[in-house]
Design a protein around this motif. Sequence first.
Motif, short mmCIF file in Angstrom:
data_model
loop_
_atom_site.label_atom_id
_atom_site.label_comp_id
_atom_site.label_asym_id
_atom_site.label_seq_id
_atom_site.Cartn_x
_atom_site.Cartn_y
_atom_site.Cartn_z
N ARG A 31 37.43 89.67 59.56
CA ARG A 31 36.25 90.54 59.69
C ARG A 31 35.29 90.40 58.51
N THR A 32 35.60 89.54 57.58
CA THR A 32 34.71 89.31 56.44
C THR A 32 33.93 88.02 56.69
N SER A 33 32.60 88.11 56.62
CA SER A 33 31.77 86.92 56.84
C SER A 33 31.38 86.29 55.51
N LEU A 34 30.94 85.05 55.59
CA LEU A 34 30.45 84.36 54.40
C LEU A 34 29.19 85.06 53.86
N VAL A 35 28.39 85.60 54.76
CA VAL A 35 27.20 86.35 54.34
C VAL A 35 27.62 87.57 53.52
N ASP A 36 28.66 88.30 54.01
CA ASP A 36 29.16 89.47 53.27
C ASP A 36 29.58 89.07 51.85
N ILE A 37 30.31 87.97 51.77
CA ILE A 37 30.83 87.53 50.48
C ILE A 37 29.69 87.13 49.54
N ALA A 38 28.74 86.35 50.05
CA ALA A 38 27.62 85.90 49.22
C ALA A 38 26.79 87.09 48.74
N GLU A 39 26.56 88.05 49.63
CA GLU A 39 25.79 89.24 49.23
C GLU A 39 26.53 90.03 48.17
N ARG A 40 27.82 90.24 48.35
CA ARG A 40 28.60 90.99 47.36
C ARG A 40 28.61 90.27 46.01
N ALA A 41 28.72 88.94 46.04
CA ALA A 41 28.77 88.16 44.80
C ALA A 41 27.39 88.00 44.15
N GLY A 42 26.35 88.17 44.96
CA GLY A 42 25.00 87.98 44.42
C GLY A 42 24.65 86.51 44.22
N VAL A 43 25.24 85.65 45.06
CA VAL A 43 24.95 84.21 44.98
C VAL A 43 24.58 83.70 46.37
N SER A 44 24.08 82.50 46.42
CA SER A 44 23.69 81.88 47.68
C SER A 44 24.90 81.60 48.55
#
Length: 190
Positions: free
Chosen positions: A31-44
């Motif tokens: 249920r975790t998307s790559l978009v979620d991860i990138a947004e949380r990390a603050g990176v592309s």
Amino acid sequence: MASLRDERTQQSRRLLVGAAAELFAAKGFRRTSLVDIAERAGVSRGSIPWHFTNKAGLLEAVLDEQLRTVASGFGEGEDGRSGDPVDRAVAYIRLPATRVFTTLLAEAVEEGSPIRGHYARLHDAVRQGVRARIPSGALPEGVDPEAFAVLLVGLVVGVHVQWRVAPGAVDLDAVREAVRALMPTPLGRS
């Protein structure tokens, strides 16, 4: 000496692993998307395949990092002594890193899961840590140290799940004392 680019690359990688660990712990892997991860990390989002190939590669990096964190929890205590495996087990339950393992446990037991091998290594590392701290003669006669280690890991997993689901209903200190009371001799205490 590392270049500025190398430092930024490592920082980006750390941010992605940290964000993914938080999200996998909260939402699970699927249920975790790559978009979620990138947004949380603050990176592309494009940084993820560059560092990890894909989401499964990022998952491996997260689990490897969490495994190192958990394994270090079975090192020497602050006083330089090995420490009681029961104390270590309760400390393991309280580690923030442990939450990601519990959240992903259901996915790990599925046949063909990309997580399964990591869980096998995690459980093996924890069992080794427990076995290494069982003094000769500490277990009752006829109790196999490997079987005891399996039992303690199962206890930790079960208690951890109960504690995460209903923290107010599970007193970890009382659990530790109950386990200790069931043991005929102190383990790893000096």
